[in-house]
Scaffold this active site. Sequence first.
Site, short mmCIF file in Angstrom:
data_model
loop_
_atom_site.label_atom_id
_atom_site.label_comp_id
_atom_site.label_asym_id
_atom_site.label_seq_id
_atom_site.Cartn_x
_atom_site.Cartn_y
_atom_site.Cartn_z
NE ARG A 58 -77.36 13.75 0.82
CZ ARG A 58 -78.46 13.58 1.54
NH1 ARG A 58 -79.45 12.87 1.09
NH2 ARG A 58 -78.56 14.15 2.73
CD GLU A 95 -86.35 19.43 13.81
OE1 GLU A 95 -87.14 20.37 13.98
OE2 GLU A 95 -86.02 19.02 12.68
#
Length: 170
Positions: A58, A95
Amino acid sequence: MALEKYIRIVNDFPKEGIVFKDITPLLLNPEGRKECLTLLLSSLKDKKIDKVIGVESRGFFFGMLLAEALQVGFIPVRKPKKLPFTTISASYDLEYGTDALEIHIDAIKPGDKVLIHDDVLATGGTAKAVCELVEQLGGEIVQVNFLMELTFLNGREKIKEYPVFAAITY
């Protein structure tokens, strides 16, 4: 400017508990894109820039628009094995696990003034990895730009030695 009106909130995406900030409405709206580009460019007044990096994927959208407006080269930074020429890479923490980003070894010359652009500053791991790539190639980071910053995740801490700009903060 109220760019937030172009951001769609999607709950529980990509997994339960995540509140995703979708930039698709911004991309669909020519007025919104122009407003956003104007704001991003306003943060660069009087700054010399030779190249703009867009971070997969993006970051490519406004990265290309910034490069075009500034009349400078555009550099895609991508996930491993997506670039066809010789690359260097930098890893960053996720994560659960790690990931990496790559850049062509000839994309930046020593002394090049580089603007880095991505869509979101969250934990800062991706941005830090891109900064490492630029510096490995001898580039000088002029600024690290984002469409959005999620301030509650403190990502700015990982890149505090660089000027940072976000068009929208949450």
